[in-house]
Design a protein around this motif. Structure first.
Motif, PDB file in Angstrom:
ATOM      1  N   GLY A 106       0.749  -1.133   0.049  1.00 52.07           N
ATOM      2  CA  GLY A 106      -0.128   0.062  -0.037  1.00 52.07           C
ATOM      3  C   GLY A 106       0.579   1.078   0.083  1.00 52.07           C
ATOM      4  O   GLY A 106       1.965   1.383  -0.186  1.00 52.07           O
ATOM      5  N   VAL A 107      -0.117   2.311   0.353  1.00 56.58           N
ATOM      6  CA  VAL A 107       0.547   3.653   0.368  1.00 56.58           C
ATOM      7  C   VAL A 107       1.667   3.882   1.126  1.00 56.58           C
ATOM      8  O   VAL A 107       1.495   3.390   2.248  1.00 56.58           O
ATOM      9  CB  VAL A 107      -0.876   4.432   0.766  1.00 56.58           C
ATOM     10  CG1 VAL A 107      -0.268   5.937   0.594  1.00 56.58           C
ATOM     11  CG2 VAL A 107      -2.028   4.114   0.107  1.00 56.58           C
ATOM     12  N   GLY A 108       2.563   4.532   0.765  1.00 58.86           N
ATOM     13  CA  GLY A 108       3.565   4.726   1.425  1.00 58.86           C
ATOM     14  C   GLY A 108       4.885   3.680   0.848  1.00 58.86           C
ATOM     15  O   GLY A 108       5.967   4.008   1.034  1.00 58.86           O
ATOM     16  N   GLY A 138       3.840   2.619   5.998  1.00 59.83           N
ATOM     17  CA  GLY A 138       2.758   3.623   5.085  1.00 59.83           C
ATOM     18  C   GLY A 138       2.211   4.588   6.034  1.00 59.83           C
ATOM     19  O   GLY A 138       2.121   4.697   7.175  1.00 59.83           O
ATOM     20  N   PRO A 139       1.473   5.770   5.127  1.00 57.62           N
ATOM     21  CA  PRO A 139       0.741   6.995   5.772  1.00 57.62           C
ATOM     22  C   PRO A 139      -0.298   6.325   6.813  1.00 57.62           C
ATOM     23  O   PRO A 139      -0.652   5.394   6.504  1.00 57.62           O
ATOM     24  CB  PRO A 139       0.145   7.671   4.868  1.00 57.62           C
ATOM     25  CG  PRO A 139       0.889   7.045   3.523  1.00 57.62           C
ATOM     26  CD  PRO A 139       1.244   5.832   3.814  1.00 57.62           C
ATOM     27  N   GLY A 140      -0.185   6.975   8.083  1.00 56.94           N
ATOM     28  CA  GLY A 140      -1.288   6.287   8.991  1.00 56.94           C
ATOM     29  C   GLY A 140      -0.623   5.276   9.975  1.00 56.94           C
ATOM     30  O   GLY A 140      -1.237   4.665  10.794  1.00 56.94           O
ATOM     31  N   CYS A 146       4.756  -8.817   6.595  1.00 61.53           N
ATOM     32  CA  CYS A 146       4.271  -7.387   6.753  1.00 61.53           C
ATOM     33  C   CYS A 146       2.743  -7.574   7.368  1.00 61.53           C
ATOM     34  O   CYS A 146       2.056  -8.803   7.523  1.00 61.53           O
ATOM     35  CB  CYS A 146       3.978  -7.075   5.025  1.00 61.53           C
ATOM     36  SG  CYS A 146       5.684  -7.075   4.038  1.00 61.53           S
ATOM     37  N   SER A 147       2.402  -6.546   7.581  1.00 64.98           N
ATOM     38  CA  SER A 147       1.051  -6.178   8.249  1.00 64.98           C
ATOM     39  C   SER A 147       0.390  -5.158   7.593  1.00 64.98           C
ATOM     40  O   SER A 147       0.893  -3.920   7.485  1.00 64.98           O
ATOM     41  CB  SER A 147       0.902  -6.059   9.668  1.00 64.98           C
ATOM     42  OG  SER A 147       1.514  -7.148  10.458  1.00 64.98           O
ATOM     43  N   VAL A 150      -2.935   0.512   4.363  1.00 61.79           N
ATOM     44  CA  VAL A 150      -1.960   1.344   4.926  1.00 61.79           C
ATOM     45  C   VAL A 150      -1.281   0.081   5.816  1.00 61.79           C
ATOM     46  O   VAL A 150      -1.901  -0.973   6.210  1.00 61.79           O
ATOM     47  CB  VAL A 150      -2.362   2.188   6.230  1.00 61.79           C
ATOM     48  CG1 VAL A 150      -1.397   2.712   6.857  1.00 61.79           C
ATOM     49  CG2 VAL A 150      -3.383   3.275   5.143  1.00 61.79           C
ATOM     50  N   GLY A 151       0.050   0.129   6.020  1.00 61.00           N
ATOM     51  CA  GLY A 151       0.512  -1.046   6.532  1.00 61.00           C
ATOM     52  C   GLY A 151       2.018  -1.065   6.807  1.00 61.00           C
ATOM     53  O   GLY A 151       2.729   0.088   6.629  1.00 61.00           O
ATOM     54  N   HIS A 152       2.745  -1.781   7.233  1.00 57.69           N
ATOM     55  CA  HIS A 152       4.239  -1.861   7.612  1.00 57.69           C
ATOM     56  C   HIS A 152       4.865  -3.303   7.355  1.00 57.69           C
ATOM     57  O   HIS A 152       4.198  -4.193   7.666  1.00 57.69           O
ATOM     58  CB  HIS A 152       4.360  -1.469   9.280  1.00 57.69           C
ATOM     59  CG  HIS A 152       5.510  -1.792   9.816  1.00 57.69           C
ATOM     60  ND1 HIS A 152       5.695  -2.833  10.701  1.00 57.69           N
ATOM     61  CD2 HIS A 152       6.772  -1.287   9.637  1.00 57.69           C
ATOM     62  CE1 HIS A 152       6.873  -2.748  11.126  1.00 57.69           C
ATOM     63  NE2 HIS A 152       7.820  -1.555  10.544  1.00 57.69           N
ATOM     64  N   CYS A 153       6.180  -3.435   6.998  1.00 56.95           N
ATOM     65  CA  CYS A 153       6.861  -4.525   6.737  1.00 56.95           C
ATOM     66  C   CYS A 153       7.860  -4.685   7.780  1.00 56.95           C
ATOM     67  O   CYS A 153       8.698  -3.589   7.962  1.00 56.95           O
ATOM     68  CB  CYS A 153       7.421  -4.716   5.298  1.00 56.95           C
ATOM     69  SG  CYS A 153       6.049  -4.934   4.033  1.00 56.95           S
TER      70      CYS A 153
END
Length: 288
Positions: free
Chosen positions: A18-20, A36-38, A202-203, A212-215
């Motif tokens: 996603g975004v970011g 990502g953003p957020g 990742c989530s 929106v997420g993060h690895c």
């Protein structure tokens, strides 16, 4: 994004990361350690694997609060508990032993024969075996379990003890995922609690507003305890009891059901390794 419903298949826009992590919300790219953003990341959580941890008190690992258990499966015995789980794609109205995948990018059909319970764990094994499903012939067979018809929840803590297959040291093979999904995707939202993207863990939270997420950097192959706390407007993701990331944008509130699968798609997931056995020691959900 697991749901793949961006190109209309069924659930899980699979990681159209996603975004970011990319300019668009649904682009097929994931960057090491990206946020990502957020979403905010807790750097102290970077790959603190705890391969020996076993939850003994029945509470979420590292997630604070007063909790009561509302769903659990310890995968004991030799049969999948069909009072708790269904097999295959939950969007197929009358599933047989073989169903199409939830994302049209997947290279695997879901075959009930690739799901088993033994030695204290759920096993979903991806193999190289050509099958026809949904009008297409695909080169691999794997499996999915879901609770669409048996259990859903809104807000709480969800956790699983998972052994993610490795393609090489520290690189997650294939496209395994532990996630939750609401009705009428993407309106109900999708919470990718733990997903292997490009070899990383990742989530992501997916909703009509995007992904929106993060690895997380580090080696998350092998056994790890992976969870998330879903609150109104917020999701916190945990790796082996350590807060790894927080998402505060696009978080939906409709009830979600559980999904676990071991997909094959090297352009989105990690390198293809078959046979590859995704193992789950338990799945638990708590609420306040």
């Amino acid at each position: 994004m697991r749901h793949r419903r961006g190109h209309r298949t069924a659930h899980r826009p699979r990681r159209a990361v996603g975004v970011g992590c990319a300019a668009a919300a649904l682009t097929l790219a994931a960057t090491a350690g990206c946020v990502g953003p957020g979403a905010t990341a807790d750097s102290s959580a970077s790959a603190r694997g705890d391969a020996t941890h076993v939850v003994e008190n029945g509470l979420p690992f590292g997630i604070p609060g007063d909790w009561h258990l509302v769903f659990d499966d310890e995968f004991e015995g030799t049969d999948l508990d069909l009072a708790k789980w269904s097999l295959g794609n939950p969007d197929v109205a009358y599933p047989g032993r073989v169903t199409k995948p939830v994302n049209d990018d997947e290279l695997d059909c879901y075959d009930a024969d690739q799901v088993a319970v033994h030695d204290g764990a759920l096993h979903i094994t991806a193999v190289e075996r050509e099958q026809t499903c949904g009008g297409r012939t695909l080169p691999y067979s794997s499996g999915m379990v879901n609770t669409r018809s048996t259990f859903s929840y809104a807000f709480g803590a969800v956790e699983a003890r998972i052994n993610l297959p490795a393609a090489s040291p520290g690189v997650i093979a294939n496209w395994p995922a532990f996630w939750t999904v609401g009705a009428n995707w993407p309106t109900g939202g999708e919470n990718d609690v733990a997903e292997g993207l490009h070899g990383q863990l990742c989530s992501y939270f997916n909703s009509p507003s995007g992904a929106v997420g993060h690895c997380t950097d580090g080696d998350f192959t092998g056994w790890h305890t992976l969870g998330a706390e879903w609150q109104p407007g917020r999701v916190d993701y945990y790796r082996d009891g350590v807060l790894a990331a927080t998402i505060t944008e696009g978080v939906t509130s409709q009830p979600h059901w559980l999904m676990i699968d071991n997909a094959v798609q090297p352009k989105i997931g990690g390198p293809t390794v078959v046979p590859a056995d995704l193992q789950v020691e338990y799945v638990r959900v708590w609420q306040h």
